[in-house]
Design a protein around this motif. Structure first.
Motif, PDB file in Angstrom:
ATOM      1  N   GLU A   1      47.431  37.674  35.936  1.00 24.01           N
ATOM      2  CA  GLU A   1      47.004  38.709  34.985  1.00 24.01           C
ATOM      3  C   GLU A   1      46.125  39.751  35.669  1.00 24.01           C
ATOM      4  O   GLU A   1      46.126  40.919  35.303  1.00 24.01           O
ATOM      5  CB  GLU A   1      46.223  38.087  33.818  1.00 24.01           C
ATOM      6  CG  GLU A   1      47.088  37.333  32.811  1.00 24.01           C
ATOM      7  CD  GLU A   1      47.507  35.949  33.277  1.00 24.01           C
ATOM      8  OE1 GLU A   1      46.900  35.434  34.247  1.00 24.01           O
ATOM      9  OE2 GLU A   1      48.457  35.383  32.689  1.00 24.01           O
ATOM     10  N   ILE A   2      45.333  39.312  36.656  1.00 25.20           N
ATOM     11  CA  ILE A   2      44.401  40.241  37.312  1.00 25.20           C
ATOM     12  C   ILE A   2      44.675  40.283  38.812  1.00 25.20           C
ATOM     13  O   ILE A   2      44.661  39.237  39.476  1.00 25.20           O
ATOM     14  CB  ILE A   2      42.939  39.806  37.074  1.00 25.20           C
ATOM     15  CG1 ILE A   2      42.636  39.755  35.562  1.00 25.20           C
ATOM     16  CG2 ILE A   2      41.966  40.737  37.790  1.00 25.20           C
ATOM     17  CD1 ILE A   2      41.208  39.388  35.208  1.00 25.20           C
ATOM     18  N   VAL A   3      44.939  41.465  39.324  1.00 20.36           N
ATOM     19  CA  VAL A   3      45.101  41.629  40.776  1.00 20.36           C
ATOM     20  C   VAL A   3      43.948  42.482  41.284  1.00 20.36           C
ATOM     21  O   VAL A   3      43.656  43.544  40.736  1.00 20.36           O
ATOM     22  CB  VAL A   3      46.456  42.276  41.129  1.00 20.36           C
ATOM     23  CG1 VAL A   3      46.447  42.811  42.555  1.00 20.36           C
ATOM     24  CG2 VAL A   3      47.592  41.268  40.965  1.00 20.36           C
ATOM     25  N   ILE A   4      43.283  41.977  42.309  1.00 18.58           N
ATOM     26  CA  ILE A   4      42.193  42.723  42.943  1.00 18.58           C
ATOM     27  C   ILE A   4      42.691  43.075  44.334  1.00 18.58           C
ATOM     28  O   ILE A   4      43.055  42.179  45.103  1.00 18.58           O
ATOM     29  CB  ILE A   4      40.920  41.856  43.013  1.00 18.58           C
ATOM     30  CG1 ILE A   4      40.541  41.402  41.602  1.00 18.58           C
ATOM     31  CG2 ILE A   4      39.779  42.614  43.680  1.00 18.58           C
ATOM     32  CD1 ILE A   4      39.913  40.055  41.538  1.00 18.58           C
ATOM     33  N   ALA A   5      42.762  44.350  44.656  1.00 15.67           N
ATOM     34  CA  ALA A   5      43.492  44.716  45.871  1.00 15.67           C
ATOM     35  C   ALA A   5      42.843  45.855  46.633  1.00 15.67           C
ATOM     36  O   ALA A   5      42.207  46.734  46.045  1.00 15.67           O
ATOM     37  CB  ALA A   5      44.924  45.127  45.494  1.00 15.67           C
ATOM     38  N   THR A   6      43.020  45.832  47.942  1.00 18.97           N
ATOM     39  CA  THR A   6      42.742  47.025  48.732  1.00 18.97           C
ATOM     40  C   THR A   6      44.048  47.842  48.711  1.00 18.97           C
ATOM     41  O   THR A   6      45.143  47.269  48.681  1.00 18.97           O
ATOM     42  CB  THR A   6      42.314  46.679  50.171  1.00 18.97           C
ATOM     43  OG1 THR A   6      43.288  45.815  50.754  1.00 18.97           O
ATOM     44  CG2 THR A   6      40.961  45.975  50.174  1.00 18.97           C
ATOM     45  N   PRO A   7      43.926  49.182  48.721  1.00 20.05           N
ATOM     46  CA  PRO A   7      45.110  50.002  48.466  1.00 20.05           C
ATOM     47  C   PRO A   7      46.264  49.786  49.458  1.00 20.05           C
ATOM     48  O   PRO A   7      47.424  49.708  49.049  1.00 20.05           O
ATOM     49  CB  PRO A   7      44.577  51.433  48.556  1.00 20.05           C
ATOM     50  CG  PRO A   7      43.130  51.323  48.194  1.00 20.05           C
ATOM     51  CD  PRO A   7      42.691  50.003  48.765  1.00 20.05           C
ATOM     52  N   GLY A   8      45.953  49.678  50.753  1.00 17.30           N
ATOM     53  CA  GLY A   8      47.010  49.598  51.763  1.00 17.30           C
ATOM     54  C   GLY A   8      47.928  48.403  51.552  1.00 17.30           C
ATOM     55  O   GLY A   8      49.154  48.530  51.507  1.00 17.30           O
ATOM     56  N   ARG A   9      47.339  47.232  51.414  1.00 16.99           N
ATOM     57  CA  ARG A   9      48.150  46.025  51.270  1.00 16.99           C
ATOM     58  C   ARG A   9      48.898  46.027  49.939  1.00 16.99           C
ATOM     59  O   ARG A   9      50.033  45.572  49.850  1.00 16.99           O
ATOM     60  CB  ARG A   9      47.263  44.788  51.419  1.00 16.99           C
ATOM     61  CG  ARG A   9      47.945  43.445  51.174  1.00 16.99           C
ATOM     62  CD  ARG A   9      49.129  43.123  52.102  1.00 16.99           C
ATOM     63  NE  ARG A   9      48.831  42.933  53.499  1.00 16.99           N
ATOM     64  CZ  ARG A   9      48.556  41.768  54.080  1.00 16.99           C
ATOM     65  NH1 ARG A   9      48.523  40.676  53.369  1.00 16.99           N
ATOM     66  NH2 ARG A   9      48.317  41.709  55.378  1.00 16.99           N
ATOM     67  N   LEU A  10      48.278  46.578  48.920  1.00 15.05           N
ATOM     68  CA  LEU A  10      48.964  46.621  47.627  1.00 15.05           C
ATOM     69  C   LEU A  10      50.230  47.478  47.742  1.00 15.05           C
ATOM     70  O   LEU A  10      51.291  47.109  47.223  1.00 15.05           O
ATOM     71  CB  LEU A  10      48.043  47.181  46.535  1.00 15.05           C
ATOM     72  CG  LEU A  10      48.701  47.294  45.159  1.00 15.05           C
ATOM     73  CD1 LEU A  10      49.089  45.920  44.606  1.00 15.05           C
ATOM     74  CD2 LEU A  10      47.801  48.022  44.162  1.00 15.05           C
TER      75      LEU A  10
END
Ligand code: ADP
Ligand code: MG
Length: 415
Positions: A225-234
């Motif tokens: 339900e929740i994804v916490i991400a740095t932009p590059g890898r996402l």
């Protein structure tokens, strides 16, 4: 004892220091904000993410705020006085009143139970004002200093939001997306999410560079339900279609100023094209230079704003600050003299401007017999984790770091 905190004397020098800085896979190598290729990818322009059709969107519920009777009963003067006492400034239309105690936010019981278990006494100012604002489902900008509880300001409303949405089905991506500039910060956000989410059966995962993709892909495919991400890898994950953002209705940019400043704007733009336009978008930050506001507003709709304290950058009062101006050649000897004075078993953080400088100082210190280890963006994740653990435990009481790598260490207490 002082909490570790780092502030910037002025936004310009802060920006200069960002230049050429790289926070790893997702970092900004492109010469700061405005750099066309803010991240690690030079092929961002050629990158094609799946086209999204937001033509026939099914409406979703995003306003969950129920003002408690005790808040409704406050007079305007009481509201004003409360805001003044807690240094809360608000901007925008229809800003809800702040809440004063946890119960007034109308969070589910499990949230209050976890809060009680953590021993929190009252909402921090950003929470007092930010919770009702976020719960109303509107876009917002929340500005408050490091260590002021911004993470829960967006996470608890996120849980309420998720619980009110239809359950995820096979193949669907997250409902909440939190973008963060560094992996350390992403990991810390998830730790906070786990404390609450596990009670509600809300799953979360962290997607960041510098770590194997396998487990991250597995989590995404299983459904979170929740994804916490740095932009590059996402973006890598989206490109490879390991996940999608079609279900995202709650988008958070944490340390938003830093993300834009580190040149993540092109990535954020790409990511946002994948998310339905009627989402709720929340920006959280410790500093808020004007140019960043201009950029941020491109991603926001009719936002309101809460600022805690003054936007003028000021030194943290609980930290005794001594400034010495020395020449480059004098620096190392001065450092050694200082270390001899302050080294008493407590932990010491040494910040350097560059990764090279960080390595040089660490090498020299070790050669001279000082127990120093370093972290910066060129170190891989397992090494950074290990160094942090050594430092936290006190086994290696000196840690050298570039400031962005060390960003997100807010919970380290330095003595
Ligand atoms: P920020 O993102 O503003 O830098 P964090 O969200 O990382 O701050 O919070 C800093 C610390 O404060 C965390 O350990 C968090 O659990 C704790 N915290 C959050 N809310 C409260 C509260 N209401 N009372 C006491 N501590 C809190
Ligand atoms: Mg934070």
């Amino acid at each position: 004892m002082n909490r570790y905190d780092h502030r910037y004397a002025d936004p310009d020098s802060y920006r200069q220091r960002r230049r050429g800085f790289d926070s790893g896979r997702g970092g900004g190598r492109g010469g700061g904000r405005g750099g066309r290729h803010g991240g690690h990818r030079d092929d961002l322009d050629n990158l094609s993410l799946p086209k999204q059709d937001f033509g026939n969107l099914v409406p979703f519920e995003k306003n969950f705020y129920v003002e408690s009777p005790s808040i409704r009963a406050m007079t305007e003067t009481e509201v004003k006085m409360y805001r003044a006492r807690r240094e809360i400034t608000v901007e925008g239309h229809d800003v809800p009143r702040p809440i004063r105690i946890f119960q007034e936010a109308n969070f589910p019981d499990y949230c209050l139970e976890v809060i009680a278990k953590l021993g929190f006494v009252e909402p921090t100012p950003i929470q007092a004002q930010g919770w009702p604002m976020a719960l109303k489902g509107r876009d917002l900008i929340g500005i408050a200093e490091t260590g002021s509880g911004k993470t829960l300001s967006y996470l608890l409303p996120a849980f309420v939001h998720v619980s009110a949405q239809p359950r995820l089905v096979q193949g669907e991506g997250p409902i909440v997306l939190v973008l963060a500039p560094t992996r350390e910060l992403a990991v810390q956000i998830q730790e906070e999410a786990l404390k609450f989410g596990s009670r509600a059966g809300i799953r979360s995962t962290c997607i960041y560079g510098g770590a194997p993709k396998g487990p991250q892909i597995r989590d995404l495919r299983r459904g979170v339900e929740i994804v916490i991400a740095t932009p590059g890898r996402l973006i890598d994950m989206l490109e490879a279609q390991h996940t999608n953002l079609r279900r995202v209705t709650y988008l958070v940019l944490d340390e938003a100023d830093r993300m834009l400043d580190m040149g993540f704007e092109p990535q954020i733009r790409k990511i946002v094209t994948q998310i339905r336009p009627d989402r709720q978008t929340l920006y959280w930050s410790a500093t808020w230079p004007r140019e960043v506001e201009t950029l941020a507003r491109q991603f926001l709709r009719n936002p309101y704003k809460v600022i805690i304290g003054s936007l003028e950058l000021k030194a943290n009062q609980s930290i005794n600050q001594v400034v010495e101006v020395v020449t480059e050649a004098e620096k190392y000897n001065r450092l050694i003299k200082l270390l001899k004075e302050v080294m008493d078993g407590s932990r010491i953080l040494i910040f350097t401007e560059t990764k090279k400088g960080c390595d040089q100082v660490t090498r020299q210190l070790r050669m001279d017999g000082w127990p120093a280890l370093s972290i910066h963006g060129d170190k891989n994740q397992s090494e950074r984790d290990w160094v942090l653990a050594e430092f936290r435990s006190g086994r290696s009481p000196i840690m050298t770091a570039t400031d962005v790598a060390a960003r997100g260490l807010g919970r380290i207490t330095v003595c």
